[in-house]
Design an enzyme around this catalytic site. Structure first.
Site, mmCIF file in Angstrom:
data_model
loop_
_atom_site.group_PDB
_atom_site.id
_atom_site.type_symbol
_atom_site.label_atom_id
_atom_site.label_comp_id
_atom_site.label_asym_id
_atom_site.label_seq_id
_atom_site.Cartn_x
_atom_site.Cartn_y
_atom_site.Cartn_z
ATOM 1 C CB CYS B 128 19.674 -19.607 -32.833
ATOM 2 S SG CYS B 128 21.250 -18.756 -33.056
ATOM 3 C CE LYS B 163 13.641 -15.139 -28.758
ATOM 4 N NZ LYS B 163 14.732 -14.561 -27.962
ATOM 5 N N GLY B 241 10.653 -7.738 -30.190
ATOM 6 C CA GLY B 241 11.120 -7.379 -31.518
ATOM 7 C C GLY B 241 11.180 -5.865 -31.608
#
Lengths: 255, 305
Positions: B128, B163, B241
């Site tokens: 993040c 991720k 994406g």
């Protein structure tokens, strides 16, 4: 909440950068109420990417028409400005919490600039409220409001129409006559309305605006300062209409 | 008979279409549009041990074919999620992937341990860009990816997805590290770091200065990274994406993704996951393919290096 492909009945310029868009709706209109908004895709391709939240100005159930009043101020609304009769729009709505209609209370409605848009449907549903309106210079749509008003107060910043100044000045003088105030407009105005109403213990509802993403509460981008320190409110689902006591204004709007 | 099911590191999905963390809330919002059981799985909004208020607005700016977001992991915290949000999702049969983010390896471990009996997979958010501590700090340093993946893997008996951040020089290195540390699956990409400047006020537009770029604009980069990771690892990849259409999804599967995930597209088209799913099915029917694994291209033809 529905997703509907709506055709355009008309799209007319009513003032500089201000347009009145009439769309034909079968499903969305059935649930539409004052203060709610529609989330409209301005383009079928990726630029601009996001939908644009536009508040419902008027819903005419008999004709199946929804009237939207918008200001051209960016890429998305510029595309709206180019729409012609017969074109279609991908619309989600109605979304958000609208105005509570308190018919038995003596009401004042105050709007500034394009913020007048969601107030028309509200005024039609109230019992002749007093209406306060302010514009920078060019005045639009006021005749529609006058029809539904008891007293009507018009202000312009340059004094070209009505009184010179801001409608909050008149509302401040008369505040003791009201049991409820409804407002939509620039944040500075809303912040002043909130302060005025709370000082005088008048119930107050504000329609807020914030940059929006999904419009349904999933993306968390339309955060607005809450009176609860620990979390933000979501304009799209907790609002756009809030009781003034639920929200807080940032110092930067006090200028 | 077309079988759309796929395996993502021990978790069987009935179809390869997932929805990405941070773009789907905790499922409630989109349950009004379609049956959540239609999805292959749901990666819920990223959660942290303690509740987070998130970043100060503005939190979004539209870019050419994309968006920059600076939400800053607003979430009700681990226990808020388990008490208030999870029961709703458990009413469905759809696999739930809990996306977790921590400030320390220990925090990741505690959260994974608390969650693993209640969800179907854990997705480690080490990427993040919108929070000051943790987040991407883990995802750009191979030794930290290793530590956190390894520590969490030891504590849970369900598939672990890592991720990955696209904000690295060599994505395949990060993918290999995650695999080596015990990840069952990797998902990529998270958002790319971008920024916007408010020229009127002569300052960065976002309070946090930088923000995460997503949407169709990042798709070519995401696709390239999925391809590169697929060259190196043997564990399955969830590709994401900028996927907006079934054609995008097929590209990711051809690049080596076992499953794909819809993110930003949910914001402007709530039906995007369903449309993509239908599109993949039609494509398979038209192409005479019976299983997702049959959607392939000749990987021997490589002009990208």
């Amino acid at each position: 909440m529905e997703r509907e492909i709506c055709s355009i009945v008309s799209n007319d310029r009513v003032a500089k950068d201000i347009y009145k868009l009439v769309i034909s709706s079968k499903s969305i209109i059935k649930e539409a109420s004052a203060g709610q908004f529609l989330h409209i895709k301005p383009s079928l391709n990726y630029d601009p990417l996001l939908r644009r939240p536009i508040s419902i100005c008027k819903a005419d159930l008999a004709k199946g028409h929804i009237v939207l009043l918008y200001r051209v101020c960016g890429k998305g609304t510029r595309l709206f400005g180019e729409l012609r009769e017969g074109d279609c729009l991908d619309i989600m709505g109605p979304l958000g919490k609208g105005f509570p209609i308190l018919k038995d209370k003596k009401a004042a409605v105050i709007g500034g600039g394009i913020g007048i848009a969601p107030l028309l449907e509200l005024c039609q549903n109230l019992n002749s409220p007093d209406i306060y309106m302010g514009f920078r210079d060019e005045v639009y749509f006021v005749d529609e409001f006058i029809k539904h008003s008891d007293a009507f107060f018009l202000y312009t910043e340059d004094g070209s129409r009505g009184s010179k100044g801001y409608p909050i000045e008149a509302l401040a003088r008369n505040i003791s006559s009201y049991e409820v105030v409804y407002a939509c407009g620039p944040k500075m105005m809303l912040s002043k309305v909130k302060e005025l109403c709370e000082t005088n213990s008048v119930e107050c509802y504000l329609s807020m605006e914030e940059r929006m993403g999904c419009g349904v509460g999933a993306c968390l981008v339309c955060a607005c300062e809450s009176s609860e320190e620990s979390y933000y409110k979501k304009v799209c689902v907790d609002g756009p209409v809030f009781n003034s006591r639920e929200v807080k204004f940032d110092d930067r709007y006090e200028r | 008979m077309i079988d759309m099911s796929v395996d993502i590191g021990g978790l069987r999905l009935k179809n390869p279409v997932l929805v990405s963390s941070g773009t789907f809330g905790f499922g409630r919002e989109y349950s009004k549009f379609y049956d959540l059981n239609s999805l292959g799985g749901i990666a819920v909004k990223g959660i942290t041990l303690k509740p987070r208020k998130g970043n100060k607005p503005p939190r979004i700016a539209e870019t050419a074919a994309g968006i920059l977001n600076s939400v800053g992991l607003e979430n009700p915290g681990l226990y808020g999620f388990m008490e208030k949000e999870l029961p709703f999702l458990k009413r469905y049969k759809v696999p739930i992937i809990a996306n977790i983010s921590g400030n320390t390896v220990e925090e990741y471990s505690i959260m994974a341990q608390e969650l693993y009996n209640s969800v179907d997979a854990i997705e480690l958010n080490v990427s993040c860009p919108n929070v000051r501590e943790g987040g991407i700090a883990f995802g750009t340093k191979p030794e930290l990816i290793y530590q956190v993946t390894n520590a969490v893997k030891k504590r849970i008996g369900i598939p672990l997805i890592v991720k990955l951040s696209p904000n690295v020089t060599d994505i395949s290195e990060m993918a290999l590290v995650a695999e080596g540390a015990g990840a069952d699956c990797i998902s990529l990409i998270n958002t790319m770091i971008g920024m916007k400047i408010d020229i009127e006020n002569k300052r960065p537009y976002f309070d946090n200065v930088v923000a995460g770029l997503s949407g169709p604009a990042v798709k070519p980069v995401a696709l390239r990274m999925v391809w590169q990771a697929a060259e190196k690892v043997n564990i399955p990849i969830i590709g994401m994406g900028g996927i907006s259409t079934w054609r995008d999804a097929i590209e990711f599967i051809m690049a080596g993704a076992a499953a794909i995930s819809i993110g930003t597209a949910n914001f402007y088209n709530p039906y995007a996951p369903i449309e993509v799913l239908d599109g993949i099915r039609n494509y398979m029917e038209y192409s005479g393919l019976n299983r997702i694994e049959e959607i392939k291209i000749n990987r021997g033809v490589k002009n990208y290096e």
